[in-house]
Design an enzyme around this catalytic site. Structure first.
Site, PDB file in Angstrom:
ATOM      1  N   ARG A 177      64.008  36.861   3.565  1.00  0.00           N
ATOM      2  CA  ARG A 177      63.764  35.446   3.227  1.00  0.00           C
ATOM      3  C   ARG A 177      63.762  35.308   1.674  1.00  0.00           C
ATOM      4  O   ARG A 177      64.851  36.197   1.001  1.00  0.00           O
ATOM      5  CB  ARG A 177      62.418  35.261   3.530  1.00  0.00           C
ATOM      6  CG  ARG A 177      61.991  35.300   5.039  1.00  0.00           C
ATOM      7  CD  ARG A 177      60.759  34.852   5.500  1.00  0.00           C
ATOM      8  NE  ARG A 177      60.251  33.477   5.134  1.00  0.00           N
ATOM      9  CZ  ARG A 177      59.008  32.978   5.168  1.00  0.00           C
ATOM     10  NH1 ARG A 177      57.946  33.826   5.421  1.00  0.00           N
ATOM     11  NH2 ARG A 177      58.788  31.895   4.993  1.00  0.00           N
TER      12      ARG A 177
ATOM     13  N   ALA B  14      50.901  34.078   0.939  1.00  0.00           N
ATOM     14  CA  ALA B  14      51.511  33.709  -0.386  1.00  0.00           C
ATOM     15  C   ALA B  14      51.126  34.546  -1.608  1.00  0.00           C
ATOM     16  O   ALA B  14      51.465  34.797  -2.639  1.00  0.00           O
ATOM     17  CB  ALA B  14      51.551  32.217  -0.831  1.00  0.00           C
TER      18      ALA B  14
ATOM     19  N   TYR C 294      56.860  32.228  12.536  1.00  0.00           N
ATOM     20  CA  TYR C 294      55.406  32.836  12.649  1.00  0.00           C
ATOM     21  C   TYR C 294      54.969  32.860  14.169  1.00  0.00           C
ATOM     22  O   TYR C 294      53.960  33.522  14.400  1.00  0.00           O
ATOM     23  CB  TYR C 294      54.436  32.221  12.081  1.00  0.00           C
ATOM     24  CG  TYR C 294      54.726  32.256  10.255  1.00  0.00           C
ATOM     25  CD1 TYR C 294      54.724  33.359   9.720  1.00  0.00           C
ATOM     26  CD2 TYR C 294      54.973  31.092   9.555  1.00  0.00           C
ATOM     27  CE1 TYR C 294      55.200  33.164   8.279  1.00  0.00           C
ATOM     28  CE2 TYR C 294      55.304  31.002   8.231  1.00  0.00           C
ATOM     29  CZ  TYR C 294      55.326  32.439   7.572  1.00  0.00           C
ATOM     30  OH  TYR C 294      55.721  32.254   6.407  1.00  0.00           O
TER      31      TYR C 294
ATOM     32  N   ASN D  74      46.727  40.472   5.423  1.00  0.00           N
ATOM     33  CA  ASN D  74      48.152  39.806   5.322  1.00  0.00           C
ATOM     34  C   ASN D  74      47.634  38.948   4.400  1.00  0.00           C
ATOM     35  O   ASN D  74      47.184  37.554   4.433  1.00  0.00           O
ATOM     36  CB  ASN D  74      48.395  39.062   6.619  1.00  0.00           C
ATOM     37  CG  ASN D  74      49.577  38.246   6.359  1.00  0.00           C
ATOM     38  OD1 ASN D  74      50.310  37.811   5.202  1.00  0.00           O
ATOM     39  ND2 ASN D  74      50.001  37.647   7.648  1.00  0.00           N
TER      40      ASN D  74
ATOM     41  N   PRO E 245      46.122  32.478   2.527  1.00  0.00           N
ATOM     42  CA  PRO E 245      46.468  30.885   2.798  1.00  0.00           C
ATOM     43  C   PRO E 245      47.226  30.505   3.759  1.00  0.00           C
ATOM     44  O   PRO E 245      48.564  31.113   3.787  1.00  0.00           O
ATOM     45  CB  PRO E 245      47.032  30.452   1.134  1.00  0.00           C
ATOM     46  CG  PRO E 245      46.353  31.370   0.244  1.00  0.00           C
ATOM     47  CD  PRO E 245      46.143  32.964   1.206  1.00  0.00           C
ATOM     48  N   ASN E 246      46.944  29.280   4.395  1.00  0.00           N
ATOM     49  CA  ASN E 246      47.806  28.719   5.625  1.00  0.00           C
ATOM     50  C   ASN E 246      48.131  29.487   6.851  1.00  0.00           C
ATOM     51  O   ASN E 246      48.473  28.944   7.963  1.00  0.00           O
ATOM     52  CB  ASN E 246      49.204  28.567   5.095  1.00  0.00           C
ATOM     53  CG  ASN E 246      49.269  27.717   3.622  1.00  0.00           C
ATOM     54  OD1 ASN E 246      48.636  26.565   3.775  1.00  0.00           O
ATOM     55  ND2 ASN E 246      49.798  28.112   2.638  1.00  0.00           N
TER      56      ASN E 246
ATOM     57  N   HIS F 119      52.888  41.618   7.104  1.00  0.00           N
ATOM     58  CA  HIS F 119      53.611  40.347   7.185  1.00  0.00           C
ATOM     59  C   HIS F 119      54.048  39.898   8.507  1.00  0.00           C
ATOM     60  O   HIS F 119      54.914  40.849   9.348  1.00  0.00           O
ATOM     61  CB  HIS F 119      54.557  40.191   6.206  1.00  0.00           C
ATOM     62  CG  HIS F 119      54.053  40.533   4.948  1.00  0.00           C
ATOM     63  ND1 HIS F 119      53.225  39.447   4.159  1.00  0.00           N
ATOM     64  CD2 HIS F 119      53.994  41.571   4.058  1.00  0.00           C
ATOM     65  CE1 HIS F 119      52.792  40.121   3.055  1.00  0.00           C
ATOM     66  NE2 HIS F 119      53.330  41.403   3.012  1.00  0.00           N
ATOM     67  N   ILE F 120      53.939  38.816   9.140  1.00  0.00           N
ATOM     68  CA  ILE F 120      54.433  38.428  10.558  1.00  0.00           C
ATOM     69  C   ILE F 120      55.822  38.227  10.388  1.00  0.00           C
ATOM     70  O   ILE F 120      56.684  38.893  11.321  1.00  0.00           O
ATOM     71  CB  ILE F 120      53.675  37.123  10.849  1.00  0.00           C
ATOM     72  CG1 ILE F 120      52.356  37.223  10.976  1.00  0.00           C
ATOM     73  CG2 ILE F 120      54.419  36.685  12.078  1.00  0.00           C
ATOM     74  CD1 ILE F 120      51.420  35.815  11.074  1.00  0.00           C
TER      75      ILE F 120
ATOM     76  N   ARG G 103      52.131  26.360  12.364  1.00  0.00           N
ATOM     77  CA  ARG G 103      52.741  26.341  11.098  1.00  0.00           C
ATOM     78  C   ARG G 103      54.369  26.962  11.083  1.00  0.00           C
ATOM     79  O   ARG G 103      54.338  28.147  11.729  1.00  0.00           O
ATOM     80  CB  ARG G 103      52.175  27.162  10.091  1.00  0.00           C
ATOM     81  CG  ARG G 103      52.740  27.595   8.866  1.00  0.00           C
ATOM     82  CD  ARG G 103      51.875  28.616   8.154  1.00  0.00           C
ATOM     83  NE  ARG G 103      52.561  28.608   6.982  1.00  0.00           N
ATOM     84  CZ  ARG G 103      52.405  29.895   6.268  1.00  0.00           C
ATOM     85  NH1 ARG G 103      51.711  30.955   6.762  1.00  0.00           N
ATOM     86  NH2 ARG G 103      52.966  30.096   5.172  1.00  0.00           N
TER      87      ARG G 103
ATOM     88  N   GLU H  92      48.979  46.652   4.754  1.00  0.00           N
ATOM     89  CA  GLU H  92      49.539  45.134   4.317  1.00  0.00           C
ATOM     90  C   GLU H  92      50.456  44.832   5.739  1.00  0.00           C
ATOM     91  O   GLU H  92      51.629  45.614   6.074  1.00  0.00           O
ATOM     92  CB  GLU H  92      50.379  45.226   3.423  1.00  0.00           C
ATOM     93  CG  GLU H  92      51.003  43.762   2.629  1.00  0.00           C
ATOM     94  CD  GLU H  92      51.930  44.110   1.548  1.00  0.00           C
ATOM     95  OE1 GLU H  92      51.834  45.189   0.789  1.00  0.00           O
ATOM     96  OE2 GLU H  92      52.487  43.061   1.273  1.00  0.00           O
TER      97      GLU H  92
HETATM   98  C1  DQA Z   1      53.454  35.891   5.214  1.00  0.00           C
HETATM   99  C2  DQA Z   1      54.777  36.073   4.448  1.00  0.00           C
HETATM  100  C3  DQA Z   1      54.585  35.305   3.160  1.00  0.00           C
HETATM  101  O1  DQA Z   1      55.582  35.090   2.244  1.00  0.00           O
HETATM  102  C4  DQA Z   1      54.215  33.833   3.237  1.00  0.00           C
HETATM  103  O2  DQA Z   1      53.838  33.082   2.209  1.00  0.00           O
HETATM  104  C5  DQA Z   1      53.079  33.828   4.482  1.00  0.00           C
HETATM  105  C6  DQA Z   1      52.934  34.539   5.630  1.00  0.00           C
HETATM  106  C7  DQA Z   1      54.052  36.514   6.625  1.00  0.00           C
HETATM  107  O3  DQA Z   1      53.104  36.836   7.311  1.00  0.00           O
HETATM  108  O4  DQA Z   1      55.298  36.616   6.930  1.00  0.00           O
HETATM  109  O5  DQA Z   1      52.048  32.871   4.148  1.00  0.00           O
HETATM  110  O6  DQA Z   1      52.534  36.688   4.671  1.00  0.00           O
END
Ligand code: DQA
Length: 145
Positions: free
Chosen positions: A108, A78, A24, A75, A11-12, A101-102, A19, A99
């Site tokens: 965080r 959330a 990011y 990735n 998502p997103n 994560h950017i 964003r 896995e």
């Molecule tokens: C994320 C980190 C997650 O906590 C967040 O909800 C994202 C992006 C990252 O790529 O850093 O949407 O997966």
């Protein structure tokens, strides 16, 4: 044809580049797709990028990958921190799961420190920006060799 790696995004991430760029960056998901395709080609693989804002659609993509793909780079965004269903789907996949994560999720909020997907992932990259995807592709080729 070269073996296929699915690059799944949660998502997103369709809004990547717009964003929270301070977290990011400014690269778009299309840029990520191109970088993955180049990285895959350089190690004799092929990549296909997919993004959805819907948990069930991502689960369906994992199921489809069981038939079409030798590895998954994901990735989960959330859903990382919430989705037992996505974890269960990934547990049905035979082959490496990496896995990405950017951002550095460990730097965080506390709720981002827990990853359900990490219970299945063979490796995790966090905090390397969008470069993490290409690094994961390199690692994928080693895991598959
Ligand atoms: C994320 C980190 C997650 O906590 C967040 O909800 C994202 C992006 C990252 O790529 O850093 O949407 O997966």
């Amino acid at each position: 044809m070269a073996p296929l790696i699915k690059v799944l995004n949660g998502p997103n991430l369709n809004l990547l580049g717009q964003r929270q760029p301070e977290l990011y960056g400014y690269d778009t998901l299309e840029d990520v797709g191109k970088a993955c395709a180049e990285a895959a080609k350089s190690v004799g693989l092929r990549s296909e990028l997919f993004q959805s804002n819907h948990e069930g659609a991502l689960i369906d993509m994992v199921h489809a990958a069981r038939e079409t793909s030798v590895g998954i780079i994901i990735n989960p965004a959330a859903l990382t921190h919430t989705s037992v269903a996505l974890l269960d789907a990934l547990q049905t996949f035979v082959g490496p799961v990496l896995e990405v994560h950017i951002s550095n999720i460990h730097k965080r909020e506390d709720f981002r420190h827990k990853s359900y997907v990490s219970l299945r992932a063979d490796g995790v990259i966090a905090g390397f920006g969008v470069q993490g995807y290409a690094l994961a592709m390199q690692r994928m080729s080693i895991l598959l060799s």
